[in-house]
Design an enzyme around this catalytic site. Structure first.
Site, PDB file in Angstrom:
ATOM      1  N   TYR A 310      82.725  45.202  37.339  1.00 57.29           N
ATOM      2  CA  TYR A 310      83.707  45.273  36.084  1.00 57.29           C
ATOM      3  C   TYR A 310      83.102  44.279  34.994  1.00 57.29           C
ATOM      4  O   TYR A 310      82.390  43.541  35.043  1.00 57.29           O
ATOM      5  CB  TYR A 310      85.024  44.950  36.582  1.00 57.29           C
ATOM      6  CG  TYR A 310      85.165  43.382  36.684  1.00 57.29           C
ATOM      7  CD1 TYR A 310      85.687  42.509  35.568  1.00 57.29           C
ATOM      8  CD2 TYR A 310      85.094  42.881  37.924  1.00 57.29           C
ATOM      9  CE1 TYR A 310      85.682  41.152  35.802  1.00 57.29           C
ATOM     10  CE2 TYR A 310      85.589  41.820  38.180  1.00 57.29           C
ATOM     11  CZ  TYR A 310      85.698  40.590  37.315  1.00 57.29           C
ATOM     12  OH  TYR A 310      85.660  39.270  37.365  1.00 57.29           O
ATOM     13  N   CYS A 311      83.502  45.023  33.850  1.00 59.05           N
ATOM     14  CA  CYS A 311      82.997  44.196  32.549  1.00 59.05           C
ATOM     15  C   CYS A 311      84.332  44.479  31.729  1.00 59.05           C
ATOM     16  O   CYS A 311      85.500  44.810  31.867  1.00 59.05           O
ATOM     17  CB  CYS A 311      81.762  44.595  32.125  1.00 59.05           C
ATOM     18  SG  CYS A 311      81.762  46.321  31.639  1.00 59.05           S
ATOM     19  N   THR A 312      84.037  43.933  30.251  1.00 62.69           N
ATOM     20  CA  THR A 312      85.328  44.109  29.477  1.00 62.69           C
ATOM     21  C   THR A 312      85.714  45.551  29.182  1.00 62.69           C
ATOM     22  O   THR A 312      87.026  45.858  29.479  1.00 62.69           O
ATOM     23  CB  THR A 312      84.880  43.646  27.948  1.00 62.69           C
ATOM     24  OG1 THR A 312      84.302  42.269  28.233  1.00 62.69           O
ATOM     25  CG2 THR A 312      85.889  43.547  27.094  1.00 62.69           C
ATOM     26  N   ILE A 339      88.196  46.074  31.977  1.00 65.89           N
ATOM     27  CA  ILE A 339      89.391  45.189  32.128  1.00 65.89           C
ATOM     28  C   ILE A 339      90.239  45.418  31.145  1.00 65.89           C
ATOM     29  O   ILE A 339      91.591  45.410  31.363  1.00 65.89           O
ATOM     30  CB  ILE A 339      88.732  43.651  31.891  1.00 65.89           C
ATOM     31  CG1 ILE A 339      87.970  43.163  32.598  1.00 65.89           C
ATOM     32  CG2 ILE A 339      89.996  42.644  31.782  1.00 65.89           C
ATOM     33  CD1 ILE A 339      87.198  42.018  32.324  1.00 65.89           C
TER      34      ILE A 339
END
Length: 451
Positions: A310-312, A339
């Protein structure tokens, strides 16, 4: 969008229709119908229209009837450029920020820069956009209608249809900054600063997100998306290795439970971590997870582990998933919408997120429901700082914080102090005449006598 040694310009995200929730059993993920199955084949898109023909469609009679939800899930309508009179109306309407990206085969991206920037300027849309042979990546701010017109123009190119988007709220203070009515916080100088609200940048780069490997293409292959509502079940499975692909200054203020933190200072360092140190023992970072100590990931084994990343907003983990697949991993999943989409959709009572999420704009961080977070920005290093950090003797507004104080020379600190004094004196870094043409000297003025 980006040099990752300091925070890049943008916070990115994406949206798409919801699926029903998935089972939490460990045996179900490889065949779970709720997880989108990756098809190694990909569509060959029709050649896109030429840019002149695209631009001509934007000079028709303006269309005013538009309806929008909080997040845009479908292609944006192509709408014409308003007149100068219409553009003045944006001061009286509320603003939105939309982050978007799309991986695509886009070799003629440079031709798109001039008309796109011109449109943003005419509509008074600010932010940052990156164009590269692998697609487009951006985050823009403006009135809802103006932003939709820009997105409509982008998606008028067939290759860029279906932008992955996330809309986030804008506070009254941020609106004031956008409209130039406030100087409550300095606008950091340099292209590594979070994007400014007062102008637009459209840049040409080799990659829309810098991994340092332009040949790694999510257009050709990428991992399987997981909806936010299905994410908890996936990362709670003990057979799933959860990896945060963001940078250390981001993971420092928040991450998912059980997540492994590679502690990379920049996204381009992620491949080195995978190839040379893809082990999950206790890391050198003080905030790393200890639950996975002793686990080793070896993609050469017959049964490599299931990986969830996952990332922003989704763009980095999408590209990272393509890289892992190229290294022999078979089960690679990534959080759709990142996120930001998770914090928007999943109730706080059900959430496995801990802390706040760093974003690459003036908000600095957000919490559940995308509410404004508590962190501020150090304009010396562009990293998030807490209230406790600002109580430190190493904190000096506009100059340094506990995270960068020891890395800066006295000369660098003095330059930062000078910039801060300029801002406090004139409200702009560089002085009141920055960006203005020098005044023409009077042709009739008498030249001084030569000596």
């Amino acid at each position: 969008m980006l040099r990752y040694r300091a925070p890049p310009l943008l916070a990115l995200g994406m949206v798409s229709p919801l699926l029903t929730s998935s089972s939490s059993s460990s045996s179900s993920f490889s065949s779970n119908p709720n997880l989108i199955t990756f098809n190694p084949s990909f569509l060959v898109l029709k050649p896109s229209p030429t840019l002149p023909s695209l631009l001509s469609s934007f000079h028709q009679k303006p269309t005013r009837s538009m309806t929008h939800s909080k997040c845009f899930s479908g292609p944006s309508p192509a709408v014409p450029i308003p007149t100068a009179c219409e553009a003045q109306e944006v001061d009286s309407v509320s603003l939105v920020v939309v982050s978007f990206y799309k991986f695509a085969d886009f070799p003629d991206h440079a031709e798109f820069r001039s008309p796109l920037k011109k449109l943003c300027q005419e509509l008074r849309v600010s932010g940052g956009i990156i164009l590269a042979p692998e697609g487009i990546n951006g985050s823009i701010c403006g009135s809802r209608e103006s932003v939709q017109r820009v997105l409509g123009f982008i998606e008028s190119d067939e290759r860029l249809k279906g932008l992955r988007q996330v809309e986030t709220p804008v506070s009254p203070e941020e609106e004031a900054i956008h409209h130039g009515h406030s100087s409550g916080s300095p606008l950091a100088a340099g292209e590594d600063a979070p994007f400014r609200w007062d102008h637009v940048r459209v840049k040409l780069k080799k990659e829309i997100v810098t991994l340092g490997m332009p040949d790694v293409s999510p257009v050709e292959r990428a991992g399987q998306y997981v909806k936010p509502r299905d994410w908890n079940a996936l990362i709670s499975d003990p057979d799933t290795v959860v990896i945060d692909v963001r940078n250390h200054y981001e993971t420092r203020i928040g991450k998912f439970k059980r997540a492994v933190d590679p502690c990379t200072p920049a996204f381009r360092d992620f491949p080195f971590w995978v190839e040379d140190k893809f082990q999950l023992p206790k890391s050198d970072c003080e905030h790393s997870n200890e639950e996975v100590e002793g686990k080793t990931v070896n993609p050469e084994q017959n049964s490599p582990p299931r990986v969830a990343m996952y990332c922003t907003g989704g763009i980095r983990c999408e590209k990272a998933s393509s890289y892992l697949l190229s290294k022999g991993f078979k089960e690679v999943y990534h959080l759709e919408g990142g996120i930001l989409k998770y914090l928007e959709e999943v109730p706080k009572t059900e959430s496995l997120w801990e802390g706040e999420c760093f974003v690459f704009d003036k908000r600095v961080s957000v919490e559940h429901g995308l509410e404004q977070g508590t962190f501020k920005l150090c304009y010396g290093c562009k990293q998030p700082v807490s209230d406790a950090d600002m109580e430190s003797p190493q904190w000096e507004y506009g100059v340094s914080c506990p995270h960068c104080y020891s890395t800066k020379s006295e000369e660098e600190k003095e330059r930062a102090r000078a910039r801060q004094r300029q801002f406090e004196t004139w409200g702009i870094i560089g002085g009141p005449d920055k960006g203005r043409r020098p005044k023409q000297s009077d042709k009739n003025a008498t030249l001084p006598n030569s000596i």
